[in-house]
Design an enzyme around this catalytic site. Sequence first.
Site, PDB file in Angstrom:
ATOM      1  N   LYS A  31      -7.114   5.623 -73.450  1.00  0.00           N
ATOM      2  CA  LYS A  31      -7.634   4.665 -74.444  1.00  0.00           C
ATOM      3  C   LYS A  31      -8.592   3.669 -73.792  1.00  0.00           C
ATOM      4  O   LYS A  31      -9.601   3.291 -74.377  1.00  0.00           O
ATOM      5  CB  LYS A  31      -6.475   3.892 -75.100  1.00  0.00           C
ATOM      6  CG  LYS A  31      -5.852   4.618 -76.255  1.00  0.00           C
ATOM      7  CD  LYS A  31      -6.471   4.226 -77.586  1.00  0.00           C
ATOM      8  CE  LYS A  31      -5.889   5.079 -78.686  1.00  0.00           C
ATOM      9  NZ  LYS A  31      -6.567   5.133 -79.922  1.00  0.00           N
ATOM     10  N   LYS A  66     -11.788  15.004 -83.790  1.00  0.00           N
ATOM     11  CA  LYS A  66     -10.655  14.540 -84.590  1.00  0.00           C
ATOM     12  C   LYS A  66     -11.089  13.349 -85.455  1.00  0.00           C
ATOM     13  O   LYS A  66     -11.764  12.444 -84.950  1.00  0.00           O
ATOM     14  CB  LYS A  66      -9.543  14.110 -83.624  1.00  0.00           C
ATOM     15  CG  LYS A  66      -8.405  13.378 -84.280  1.00  0.00           C
ATOM     16  CD  LYS A  66      -7.574  12.556 -83.297  1.00  0.00           C
ATOM     17  CE  LYS A  66      -6.895  11.450 -84.074  1.00  0.00           C
ATOM     18  NZ  LYS A  66      -6.087  10.527 -83.385  1.00  0.00           N
ATOM     19  N   LYS A  95     -10.485   6.419 -86.635  1.00  0.00           N
ATOM     20  CA  LYS A  95     -11.188   5.146 -86.820  1.00  0.00           C
ATOM     21  C   LYS A  95     -12.032   4.819 -85.592  1.00  0.00           C
ATOM     22  O   LYS A  95     -13.130   4.277 -85.713  1.00  0.00           O
ATOM     23  CB  LYS A  95     -10.165   4.023 -87.043  1.00  0.00           C
ATOM     24  CG  LYS A  95      -9.643   3.958 -88.451  1.00  0.00           C
ATOM     25  CD  LYS A  95      -8.385   3.108 -88.516  1.00  0.00           C
ATOM     26  CE  LYS A  95      -7.149   3.944 -88.319  1.00  0.00           C
ATOM     27  NZ  LYS A  95      -5.878   3.240 -88.298  1.00  0.00           N
TER      28      LYS A  95
HETATM   29  P1  ADP Z   1      -6.803   6.600 -85.805  1.00  0.00           P
HETATM   30  O1  ADP Z   1      -7.024   7.668 -84.753  1.00  0.00           O
HETATM   31  O2  ADP Z   1      -7.736   6.750 -86.942  1.00  0.00           O
HETATM   32  O3  ADP Z   1      -6.802   5.197 -85.214  1.00  0.00           O
HETATM   33  P2  ADP Z   1      -3.981   6.276 -85.891  1.00  0.00           P
HETATM   34  O4  ADP Z   1      -3.875   6.552 -84.426  1.00  0.00           O
HETATM   35  O5  ADP Z   1      -3.810   4.864 -86.383  1.00  0.00           O
HETATM   36  O6  ADP Z   1      -5.375   6.863 -86.405  1.00  0.00           O
HETATM   37  O7  ADP Z   1      -2.977   7.244 -86.636  1.00  0.00           O
HETATM   38  C1  ADP Z   1      -2.086   6.886 -87.639  1.00  0.00           C
HETATM   39  C2  ADP Z   1      -1.358   8.145 -88.066  1.00  0.00           C
HETATM   40  O8  ADP Z   1      -2.266   9.091 -88.661  1.00  0.00           O
HETATM   41  C3  ADP Z   1      -0.703   8.884 -86.896  1.00  0.00           C
HETATM   42  O9  ADP Z   1       0.566   9.351 -87.306  1.00  0.00           O
HETATM   43  C4  ADP Z   1      -1.618  10.047 -86.611  1.00  0.00           C
HETATM   44  O10 ADP Z   1      -0.933  11.173 -86.088  1.00  0.00           O
HETATM   45  C5  ADP Z   1      -2.220  10.346 -87.989  1.00  0.00           C
HETATM   46  N1  ADP Z   1      -3.597  10.834 -87.839  1.00  0.00           N
HETATM   47  C6  ADP Z   1      -4.634  10.117 -87.345  1.00  0.00           C
HETATM   48  N2  ADP Z   1      -5.767  10.841 -87.349  1.00  0.00           N
HETATM   49  C7  ADP Z   1      -5.435  12.066 -87.830  1.00  0.00           C
HETATM   50  C8  ADP Z   1      -6.172  13.269 -88.065  1.00  0.00           C
HETATM   51  N3  ADP Z   1      -7.466  13.362 -87.804  1.00  0.00           N
HETATM   52  N4  ADP Z   1      -5.519  14.331 -88.587  1.00  0.00           N
HETATM   53  C9  ADP Z   1      -4.189  14.251 -88.861  1.00  0.00           C
HETATM   54  N5  ADP Z   1      -3.446  13.154 -88.663  1.00  0.00           N
HETATM   55  C10 ADP Z   1      -4.040  12.066 -88.151  1.00  0.00           C
END
Ligand code: ADP
Length: 327
Positions: free
Chosen positions: A114, A195, A198
């Site tokens: 990260k 993927k 955000k």
């Molecule tokens: P981001 O990567 O957008 O910051 P988070 O890490 O806050 O997302 O993820 C919140 C939840 O959403 C987690 O349980 C994560 O596994 C799921 N998630 C995030 N991005 C995806 C994706 N592209 N496909 C499926 N699940 C996702």
Amino acid sequence: MGKKRLVSGIQPTGRMHLGNYLGAIQNWVSLQDDYESFFMIVDLHALTSVYEDPSQLRKSKRELAIDLLASGVDPEKACLFYQSEVVEHAELHLYLSMVTPLSWLERVPTYKGKIAELKEKDLHTYGFLGYPVLQAADILLYQGDVVPVGKDQLPHLELARQIVRRFNHLYKTDFPEADESLTHFPLLPGLDGRKMSKSYKNTIPLSSTPEEITALVLKMTTDPQRVRRNDPGNPEVCSVFSYHKLFNTEYSLKKIDAQCRAGSIGCVDCKQQCAALIVDKLATFREKRAYFEANPDIVDAVLDRGAKRASEVAKDTMKCVKKVIGL
Ligand code: ADP
């Protein structure tokens, strides 16, 4: 015997997107029937990466609460709250930090990852290193039995279990080590094929209007080898096709697959069809979202009630924690 306890959190670091919805929140909604669920909007976790400019945090929290309610999180079944409203999260984090060896935190795979990924932010802080300790506190506070996680988050949960194990060993307690409920949904690709996240600014936010969804899908990357409309394409390498796989009928999917390979459907047409499917999938969500946006008092009441209920449970755990430590 009551229901088992389930704990999960989501960070308010930006607008909730289609990947979050399909990969996590739909799962929450189906699990809330079977477990006593604590769903938290983890604003303290968000602060570890936005501490330099938290100006959007309040708005993001609120929007996320609305998104979750519109997705089907039901306050009659589950407890929904802001993490910072239950002060015991910070308190237990401190106690757990006493028993957590630094080396455990430094070797978490996502820690260095990260920091490298979010180069524009200075994450060389005590708070960011301690992120998994705060997660351990989030789970232990509610004595969670189960945590729904994606495969990528398993190391965090394992660390949380290790911390609880150490705490139990040191203070002769038997707090539960939470099990994972693995989410099998494959990662949804974002607009650029990576993927959806955000952090990559490649998302389809759930609160987008139908027109915005269409405009975003039209920007998606497709088979890079397909330059002209009549060139034969390879659906297997196309993100738009992976969306069709999720949302389209088997019959239409076969048709699009054949048309793409034959070069008889253009990417723009294919994307328009894809956008229509997403717009359709989110129809109920949009309706519910509009309702909660128009009724802020209802949203406030849900969050207040959630924080009160969560505080009751958290206070009980803290009483026990302080007693066994000898404070
Ligand atoms: P981001 O990567 O957008 O910051 P988070 O890490 O806050 O997302 O993820 C919140 C939840 O959403 C987690 O349980 C994560 O596994 C799921 N998630 C995030 N991005 C995806 C994706 N592209 N496909 C499926 N699940 C996702």
